[in-house]
Design a protein around this motif. Structure first.
Motif, mmCIF file in Angstrom:
data_model
loop_
_atom_site.group_PDB
_atom_site.id
_atom_site.type_symbol
_atom_site.label_atom_id
_atom_site.label_comp_id
_atom_site.label_asym_id
_atom_site.label_seq_id
_atom_site.Cartn_x
_atom_site.Cartn_y
_atom_site.Cartn_z
ATOM 1 N N ASP A 60 4.838 -6.142 5.767
ATOM 2 C CA ASP A 60 4.548 -5.204 6.849
ATOM 3 C C ASP A 60 4.174 -3.830 6.307
ATOM 4 O O ASP A 60 3.508 -3.050 6.993
ATOM 5 N N VAL A 61 4.646 -3.500 5.110
ATOM 6 C CA VAL A 61 4.238 -2.284 4.424
ATOM 7 C C VAL A 61 3.741 -2.650 3.036
ATOM 8 O O VAL A 61 4.205 -3.621 2.427
ATOM 9 N N ASP A 62 2.806 -1.875 2.546
ATOM 10 C CA ASP A 62 2.269 -2.113 1.203
ATOM 11 C C ASP A 62 3.097 -1.431 0.127
ATOM 12 O O ASP A 62 3.140 -1.887 -1.013
ATOM 13 N N VAL A 63 3.711 -0.305 0.487
ATOM 14 C CA VAL A 63 4.527 0.460 -0.451
ATOM 15 C C VAL A 63 5.820 0.852 0.258
ATOM 16 O O VAL A 63 5.780 1.417 1.357
ATOM 17 N N ALA A 64 6.950 0.562 -0.367
ATOM 18 C CA ALA A 64 8.248 1.020 0.138
ATOM 19 C C ALA A 64 8.726 2.118 -0.793
ATOM 20 O O ALA A 64 8.942 1.891 -1.982
ATOM 21 N N TYR A 65 8.860 3.312 -0.229
ATOM 22 C CA TYR A 65 9.222 4.464 -1.064
ATOM 23 C C TYR A 65 10.238 5.324 -0.347
ATOM 24 O O TYR A 65 10.026 5.784 0.758
ATOM 25 N N ARG A 66 11.337 5.526 -0.998
ATOM 26 C CA ARG A 66 12.399 6.376 -0.482
ATOM 27 C C ARG A 66 12.841 5.955 0.899
ATOM 28 O O ARG A 66 12.283 6.398 1.880
ATOM 29 N N SER A 67 13.919 5.186 0.933
ATOM 30 C CA SER A 67 14.665 4.825 -0.258
ATOM 31 C C SER A 67 15.308 3.462 -0.077
ATOM 32 O O SER A 67 15.749 3.146 1.007
ATOM 33 N N LEU A 68 15.314 2.747 -1.156
ATOM 34 C CA LEU A 68 15.984 1.464 -1.225
ATOM 35 C C LEU A 68 17.243 1.621 -2.074
ATOM 36 O O LEU A 68 17.286 2.436 -2.988
ATOM 37 N N GLN A 104 -10.218 -1.632 7.883
ATOM 38 C CA GLN A 104 -8.844 -1.957 7.553
ATOM 39 C C GLN A 104 -8.669 -2.394 6.101
ATOM 40 O O GLN A 104 -7.557 -2.370 5.581
ATOM 41 N N ALA A 105 -9.727 -2.808 5.444
ATOM 42 C CA ALA A 105 -9.587 -3.237 4.051
ATOM 43 C C ALA A 105 -9.078 -2.104 3.180
ATOM 44 O O ALA A 105 -8.410 -2.334 2.190
ATOM 45 N N SER A 106 -9.399 -0.865 3.560
ATOM 46 C CA SER A 106 -8.993 0.284 2.772
ATOM 47 C C SER A 106 -7.712 0.920 3.301
ATOM 48 O O SER A 106 -7.194 1.857 2.718
ATOM 49 N N ALA A 107 -7.190 0.412 4.425
ATOM 50 C CA ALA A 107 -6.001 0.985 5.025
ATOM 51 C C ALA A 107 -4.763 0.543 4.272
ATOM 52 O O ALA A 107 -4.625 -0.616 3.888
ATOM 53 N N ILE A 108 -3.850 1.480 4.043
ATOM 54 C CA ILE A 108 -2.615 1.217 3.313
ATOM 55 C C ILE A 108 -1.448 1.708 4.150
ATOM 56 O O ILE A 108 -1.540 2.747 4.813
ATOM 57 N N THR A 109 -0.364 0.966 4.129
ATOM 58 C CA THR A 109 0.827 1.334 4.896
ATOM 59 C C THR A 109 1.980 1.600 3.951
ATOM 60 O O THR A 109 2.275 0.798 3.068
ATOM 61 N N VAL A 110 2.616 2.745 4.138
ATOM 62 C CA VAL A 110 3.775 3.145 3.342
ATOM 63 C C VAL A 110 4.995 3.162 4.247
ATOM 64 O O VAL A 110 4.950 3.706 5.353
ATOM 65 N N GLY A 111 6.082 2.569 3.790
ATOM 66 C CA GLY A 111 7.330 2.588 4.542
ATOM 67 C C GLY A 111 8.345 3.506 3.892
ATOM 68 O O GLY A 111 8.411 3.602 2.662
ATOM 69 N N THR A 112 9.136 4.189 4.713
ATOM 70 C CA THR A 112 10.127 5.113 4.185
ATOM 71 C C THR A 112 11.293 5.249 5.160
ATOM 72 O O THR A 112 11.150 4.961 6.352
ATOM 73 N N SER A 131 9.474 2.933 -6.442
ATOM 74 C CA SER A 131 8.850 2.372 -5.253
ATOM 75 C C SER A 131 8.629 0.885 -5.484
ATOM 76 O O SER A 131 8.592 0.412 -6.625
ATOM 77 N N VAL A 132 8.474 0.170 -4.392
ATOM 78 C CA VAL A 132 8.182 -1.266 -4.454
ATOM 79 C C VAL A 132 6.866 -1.479 -3.726
ATOM 80 O O VAL A 132 6.689 -1.010 -2.595
ATOM 81 N N THR A 133 5.925 -2.164 -4.374
ATOM 82 C CA THR A 133 4.593 -2.349 -3.795
ATOM 83 C C THR A 133 4.196 -3.803 -3.779
ATOM 84 O O THR A 133 4.724 -4.632 -4.536
ATOM 85 N N GLY A 134 3.245 -4.100 -2.909
ATOM 86 C CA GLY A 134 2.611 -5.410 -2.946
ATOM 87 C C GLY A 134 1.769 -5.536 -4.204
ATOM 88 O O GLY A 134 1.358 -4.537 -4.808
ATOM 89 N N GLY A 135 1.490 -6.746 -4.602
ATOM 90 C CA GLY A 135 0.787 -6.985 -5.858
ATOM 91 C C GLY A 135 -0.636 -6.498 -5.888
ATOM 92 O O GLY A 135 -1.222 -6.351 -6.967
ATOM 93 N N ASP A 136 -1.238 -6.209 -4.725
ATOM 94 C CA ASP A 136 -2.641 -5.781 -4.685
ATOM 95 C C ASP A 136 -2.790 -4.263 -4.578
ATOM 96 O O ASP A 136 -3.894 -3.767 -4.362
ATOM 97 N N ILE A 137 -1.696 -3.518 -4.729
ATOM 98 C CA ILE A 137 -1.736 -2.063 -4.615
ATOM 99 C C ILE A 137 -1.679 -1.433 -6.004
ATOM 100 O O ILE A 137 -0.851 -1.797 -6.842
ATOM 101 N N SER A 138 -2.577 -0.494 -6.245
ATOM 102 C CA SER A 138 -2.588 0.233 -7.521
ATOM 103 C C SER A 138 -2.613 1.735 -7.232
ATOM 104 O O SER A 138 -2.720 2.164 -6.087
ATOM 105 N N GLY A 139 -2.533 2.521 -8.310
ATOM 106 C CA GLY A 139 -2.630 3.965 -8.177
ATOM 107 C C GLY A 139 -1.371 4.626 -7.654
ATOM 108 O O GLY A 139 -1.436 5.680 -7.019
ATOM 109 N N VAL A 140 -0.221 4.006 -7.911
ATOM 110 C CA VAL A 140 1.039 4.586 -7.448
ATOM 111 C C VAL A 140 1.447 5.703 -8.408
ATOM 112 O O VAL A 140 1.769 5.462 -9.573
ATOM 113 N N VAL A 141 1.409 6.942 -7.921
ATOM 114 C CA VAL A 141 1.766 8.117 -8.721
ATOM 115 C C VAL A 141 2.902 8.841 -8.014
ATOM 116 O O VAL A 141 2.761 9.264 -6.864
ATOM 117 N N MET A 142 4.034 8.983 -8.708
ATOM 118 C CA MET A 142 5.188 9.700 -8.165
ATOM 119 C C MET A 142 5.490 10.879 -9.081
ATOM 120 O O MET A 142 5.722 10.712 -10.270
#
Length: 568
Positions: free
Chosen positions: A277-285, A59-67, A543-554
């Motif tokens: 609850d999600v690490d990345v919120a993408y599409r759409s706020l 789970q340390a490597s698991a990431i959750t994206v919300g949309t 997108s909106v991410t938690g502070g510990d998430i990197s590598g966001v490429v859109m």
């Protein structure tokens, strides 16, 4: 409503796909909260880094994206809107791709950049050796041929078939060689087309040849060529992506798994990212959500390049004085479209509705993209981008149009976002300024909206004018123009101009860049006078991410690349 199944696909060469309709927001049933329905579910085991469930992966490597995006199909032969494309990008790999969101197209599953034969009609590509799908089946040139051929055979109304019209034949002379025969000599759009998500390779042993695979079939058969396998999928709820350890493409996953959770609306998505609850919120706020979340020091707002836009489309058959109206008159119909362009205040929309998260768009190709030409600022309104009621009045009067003109405009919030209601309320006010128009704006749910808006051989389309969004499928100016202006393009609003069709076909084979850009400019100049579609706003991706998430490429095509996501 008449049938919408007989979409005209072969009237003109399609250099850009009729795919990816939606630009902004798709509403779905909430995940982990209220839902709009049970949805369909599917799960499978197959190859990857886990043995079949999310608990099996570290789970340390698991990431959750919300949309809030909606997935219409998991089959690349049936994708056209961003929710489906976002999902398909992670699990299907094309021959070529853009690396790290850059515009350059490089080999992906291909072993080389491909070569044209002497007369420029055949393009040969070599595959990397020992490729395989996540179910263990070998991935060969036969699968490549099958993948392209079935798109054309299925001819899904919601699919990308039109973009492949220049490909007249695909041959697989040996397991690692593919030969594409094209109808346009030295077709400069072929490699971009072969880099599209819709060009992702599927397993011919797993996918039906003449119909779309169901969601359950896609997950069960596990015939994925991309950076992930889709281990679980429940419509309107969640999707579980597990890293494909055997992937040989340019962008292997930096994480072990990603879960996408689907939310009913932006308020639920905002709450999910606030609560972790999600690490990345993408599409759409909404713009208000973004402004509010910027104040949270535990979150980051990431802004990417935006190559998309929001547009007002006119149905040339059903608009006032349209070709299928009792009082049909082409000159009066054009005057109505031009008067609308004289009255729209894009700056007010960008500032008052979208709080600066959009900017005014006065061109068919957005600013900053290759082929951009500002053809609208000086042609309409006061000549500097502002509205001009007197000019609009003169335009209508010169054409003999009696005012006020009754105009019905349709918009959609569950696909293009809740702010669409405010956007079109503002447009109604702008158009009614001076008493020149009497505007009725109405909303339609997306599933019906996407069917009812189009002009086909068997229906005229139900909306005289309507909202549309567009983001590019691949980095080429033709991907903005052909979907808008080709007779069988994605917009499909009844617009047909033989001069434009000829120019679109010509530019596909022009290898001299300056010559091609001049042809593309001519297309835009003609379209600016005809005005079948009115550009309004240019977007950015956020997108909106938690502070510990990197590598966001859109990408400029609004795809969030899961492989690059990492947890620090």
């Amino acid at each position: 409503m008449s049938s919408h199944h007989d979409v005209r696909r072969n009237a003109v060469r399609h250099i850009a796909t009729g795919a990816i309709a939606a630009l902004l927001i798709t509403g779905l049933a909430a995940c982990g909260g209220t839902t709009n329905g049970a949805g369909s579910g599917a799960s499978g085991a197959g190859a990857g880094d886990t043995t079949g469930s999310s608990e099996a992966t570290g789970q340390a490597s698991a990431i959750t994206v919300g949309t809030t995006d909606k997935v219409v199909s998991l089959d690349p032969a049936g994708i056209s809107e961003l929710g489906s494309i976002q999902t398909a990008y992670q699990i299907y790999a094309p021959l070529f791709a853009q690396h790290d969101g850059k515009a350059d197209i490089v080999p992906n599953l291909a072993a080389d950049n491909g070569t044209w034969n002497a007369d420029g009609t055949q393009f040969t590509v070599k595959l990397k050796s020992s490729l395989k799908f996540t179910n263990g089946h070998a991935l060969t040139s036969s699968d490549v041929k099958f993948s392209i051929d079935r798109i054309k055979e299925i001819n899904s109304e919601n699919g990308p078939v039109s973009v492949f019209a220049n490909i007249t034949d695909v041959d697989a002379p040996d397991p690692t060689t593919v030969v594409f025969t094209t109808s346009v000599k030295d077709d400069v759009t072929l490699k971009p087309v072969l880099s599209m998500t819709a060009s992702g390779i599927v397993d011919e042993q797993a996918y039906p040849k003449d119909k779309l695979a169901t969601d359950d079939e896609v997950v069960k058969d596990n015939g994925f060529s991309g950076a992930y396998s889709l281990r679980e999928y429940k419509s309107n709820d969640h999707a579980l992506f597990v890293r494909n350890a055997d992937y040989q493409g340019i962008e292997p996953a930096h994480n072990k798994q990603v879960t996408t959770r689907y939310y009913a609306d932006s308020s639920n998505l905002k709450l999910a990212v606030q609560q972790g609850d999600v690490d990345v919120a993408y599409r759409s706020l909404t713009p208000t959500d973004i402004t509010d979340l910027k104040k949270n020091d535990k979150l980051k707002v990431v802004t990417g390049n935006g190559g998309g836009g929001r547009y007002l489309v006119f149905n040339l058959r059903t608009q006032p004085f349209g070709s299928k109206q009792a009082d049909a008159n082409a000159d009066k119909a054009k005057a109505v479209r031009q008067a609308v362009a004289d009255l729209v205040d894009r700056s007010a929309l960008a500032t008052n509705v979208y709080q600066g998260t959009y900017k005014p768009l006065y061109s068919f190709i957005p600013a900053g993209q290759a082929g951009f030409v500002d053809t609208l600022t000086g042609a309409y309104g006061d000549g500097s981008g502002k509205p001009d009621v007197d000019k609009a009045r003169k335009t209508l009067a010169d054409a003999g149009v009696t005012t006020p003109v009754k105009l019905n405009i349709q918009y959609n919030t569950d696909h293009y976002g809740p702010s669409s209601a405010d956007e079109y309320a503002a447009i109604k006010t702008q158009l009614e300024d001076g008493g020149l128009f009497s505007v009725n704006v109405q909303q339609t749910e997306w599933v019906q909206y996407s069917k009812q808006r189009v002009v086909t051989d068997s229906q005229d389309g139900d909306f005289p004018a309507y909202q549309i969004g567009w983001a590019p499928d691949y980095p080429d100016p033709s991907d903005y123009l052909t979907p808008y202006f080709a007779p069988d393009g994605f917009v499909s609003n009844g617009y047909e101009n033989p001069q434009v069709a000829s120019l679109l076909k010509a530019q596909a084979g022009q290898t001299d860049e300056s010559q091609r850009l001049d042809t593309i400019k001519q297309v835009q100049q003609v379209a600016a006078k005809d005005l079948p579609i009115l550009p309004l706003l240019q977007s950015v991706s956020q997108s909106v991410t938690g502070g510990d998430i990197s590598g966001v490429v859109m990408d400029t095509n609004f795809v969030l690349r899961y492989p690059s996501l990492e947890r620090k």
